[in-house]
Design a protein around this motif. Structure first.
Motif, PDB file in Angstrom:
ATOM      1  N   PRO A 152     -17.405  68.890  21.620  1.00 18.61           N
ATOM      2  CA  PRO A 152     -17.359  69.565  20.319  1.00 18.61           C
ATOM      3  C   PRO A 152     -15.981  69.465  19.678  1.00 18.61           C
ATOM      4  N   ALA A 153     -15.935  68.889  18.499  1.00 21.98           N
ATOM      5  CA  ALA A 153     -14.662  68.670  17.800  1.00 21.98           C
ATOM      6  C   ALA A 153     -13.995  69.993  17.461  1.00 21.98           C
ATOM      7  N   GLY A 154     -12.682  70.016  17.619  1.00 23.53           N
ATOM      8  CA  GLY A 154     -11.913  71.192  17.238  1.00 23.53           C
ATOM      9  C   GLY A 154     -11.939  72.318  18.235  1.00 23.53           C
ATOM     10  N   ILE A 155     -12.597  72.125  19.364  1.00 25.79           N
ATOM     11  CA  ILE A 155     -12.664  73.165  20.396  1.00 25.79           C
ATOM     12  C   ILE A 155     -11.835  72.742  21.602  1.00 25.79           C
ATOM     13  N   GLN A 156     -10.938  73.607  22.020  1.00 26.21           N
ATOM     14  CA  GLN A 156     -10.157  73.444  23.243  1.00 26.21           C
ATOM     15  C   GLN A 156      -9.432  74.759  23.504  1.00 26.21           C
ATOM     16  N   PRO A 157      -9.625  75.350  24.674  1.00 24.36           N
ATOM     17  CA  PRO A 157     -10.262  74.843  25.884  1.00 24.36           C
ATOM     18  C   PRO A 157     -11.782  74.977  25.847  1.00 24.36           C
ATOM     19  N   CYS A 158     -12.404  74.593  26.931  1.00 22.82           N
ATOM     20  CA  CYS A 158     -13.843  74.714  27.211  1.00 22.82           C
ATOM     21  C   CYS A 158     -14.668  73.602  26.580  1.00 22.82           C
ATOM     22  N   GLU A 159     -14.013  72.631  25.927  1.00 16.83           N
ATOM     23  CA  GLU A 159     -14.778  71.521  25.372  1.00 16.83           C
ATOM     24  C   GLU A 159     -15.492  70.753  26.484  1.00 16.83           C
ATOM     25  N   ASP A 160     -14.829  70.616  27.641  1.00 18.20           N
ATOM     26  CA  ASP A 160     -15.453  69.902  28.759  1.00 18.20           C
ATOM     27  C   ASP A 160     -16.544  70.739  29.418  1.00 18.20           C
ATOM     28  N   GLY A 161     -16.339  72.068  29.479  1.00 17.39           N
ATOM     29  CA  GLY A 161     -17.366  72.944  30.030  1.00 17.39           C
ATOM     30  C   GLY A 161     -18.632  72.941  29.194  1.00 17.39           C
ATOM     31  N   LEU A 162     -18.498  72.951  27.886  1.00 12.74           N
ATOM     32  CA  LEU A 162     -19.660  72.905  26.993  1.00 12.74           C
ATOM     33  C   LEU A 162     -20.383  71.568  27.110  1.00 12.74           C
ATOM     34  N   PHE A 163     -19.628  70.486  27.188  1.00 15.33           N
ATOM     35  CA  PHE A 163     -20.205  69.153  27.325  1.00 15.33           C
ATOM     36  C   PHE A 163     -21.017  69.049  28.620  1.00 15.33           C
ATOM     37  N   SER A 164     -20.404  69.414  29.742  1.00 14.26           N
ATOM     38  CA  SER A 164     -21.089  69.285  31.028  1.00 14.26           C
ATOM     39  C   SER A 164     -22.229  70.285  31.175  1.00 14.26           C
TER      40      SER A 164
END
Length: 340
Positions: A152-164
């Motif tokens: 998800p663009a513009g999201i950090q942290p947790c962008e990898d958690g949301l993806f996985s």
């Protein structure tokens, strides 16, 4: 002929470390890969270092973009990846030379959509709720079936958690690679270190996390089928990793308590079976039952005090277990259940 693995490295001002990261890929015992370097608007010498490697090795592709964040950089690499499997790697870390070989072996042997990489994440297996990119080795054909699953663009942290988390909600074809050794470099410039300094920024991002989750679960009609999966994500990410570990003030804690409890009551609690609730920690269930953050913090202090001797006995018992891995797993279960 297309490579078997695409390794994607987003880079932003990592001139001090990126050469070691690239070398750790080039020196893998498994050599059927392409390496995609995505320069996210670096202002240091990262671009020069990457160009030097491109000239040396035809397997390396180099992209440049204006600074747009790690999610956009990873997505840009994914859009041109040709490999059958994808691995996202951070530009300041290193991999053991056997990492790709052992991961592809397990992926093929079990026809896995995703390989969970690293012994550290064994305690989440076989039902992980989310994984960092360092632990996520994913089949490209699976991502092609669900093109809406991106960082998800513009999201950090947790962008990898949301993806996985989205991947894990849609497949149970997983494998575990205990021998995937990842060397995580700690330094003052890394994003995870800086996240703790910006509690207000993270609080403003959490509603965006919830919007990503709501859209995904609505689109795939998963609220009932994956109630425990989303509940464990909420327990791990916004509760354990944020509320319990970050230095929020009283007002911020109250806001976060309201956000988490509101999301759970709106979307999740009605779908949880009694057996599902048994798999959630007592401290998270206590958090959801509390009227507000102040009431929860008082309840939690009393809870830890009343379980002090039980916890001490359990930790002493863990010392009798035969291996370091079993000791760590047992202690992680205690910590997760009691939050202490």
């Amino acid at each position: 002929m297309n490579p078997t693995i695409s390794v994607i490295i987003p880079i932003y001002n990592r001139g001090k470390y990126v050469a070691e990261a690239i070398d750790s890929i080039l020196h893998q015992t498994y050599q059927d890969f392409e390496l995609i370097l995505v320069n996210d608007g670096s202002t240091d010498n990262s671009a020069q270092i990457c160009q030097e490697y491109v000239e040396k090795d035809a397997r390396i592709t180099y992209l440049e973009q204006e600074n747009a964040g790690v999610s956009v950089a990873r997505n840009a690499g994914l859009a041109i990846a040709k490999g059958k499997y994808i691995y996202f790697f951070d530009s300041d870390d290193k991999l053991d030379k056997e990492f790709l070989r052992t991961s592809i072996h397990l992926a093929r042997r079990g026809d896995a959509d995703l390989v969970v990489c690293g012994q550290y994440y064994e305690n989440r297996f076989p039902n992980p709720m989310a994984l960092p990119t360092c632990a996520t080795f994913v089949k490209k054909a699976f991502l092609d079936r669900y093109p809406e699953i991106v960082f998800p663009a513009g999201i950090q942290p947790c962008e990898d958690g949301l993806f996985s988390h989205q991947i894990l909600a849609l497949t149970d074809k997983l494998a575990l690679n205990r021998d995937a050794h990842y060397f995580y470099r700690q330094h003052d410039e890394q994003n995870t270190a800086n996240n703790w300094k910006f509690t207000e920024k993270i609080l403003t991002q959490i509603p965006r996390w919830f919007q990503v989750l709501e859209n995904f679960y609505n689109n795939h009609q998963l609220w009932d089928k994956k109630a425990l999966h989303i509940a464990r994500f909420m327990e791990h990410e916004p509760f354990e990793s944020r509320y319990k570990q970050m230095p929020f003030d009283a007002q911020q804690k109250q806001l976060l308590h309201s956000l988490i409890k509101g999301f759970m009551e709106k979307h999740v609690m009605a779908h949880l079976k009694p057996a599902d609730k048994d798999q959630l920690s007592q401290v998270f269930l206590g958090f959801l039952e509390a009227n507000d953050a102040k009431a929860y913090d008082k309840w939690y202090a009393d809870f830890v005090k009343s379980n002090k001797w039980k916890l001490k006995c359990m930790y002493l018992l863990s010392k009798l277990l035969p291996s370091r891995a079993s000791k760590r797993s047992f202690r992680q279960k205690i910590q997760r259940k009691y939050g202490a």
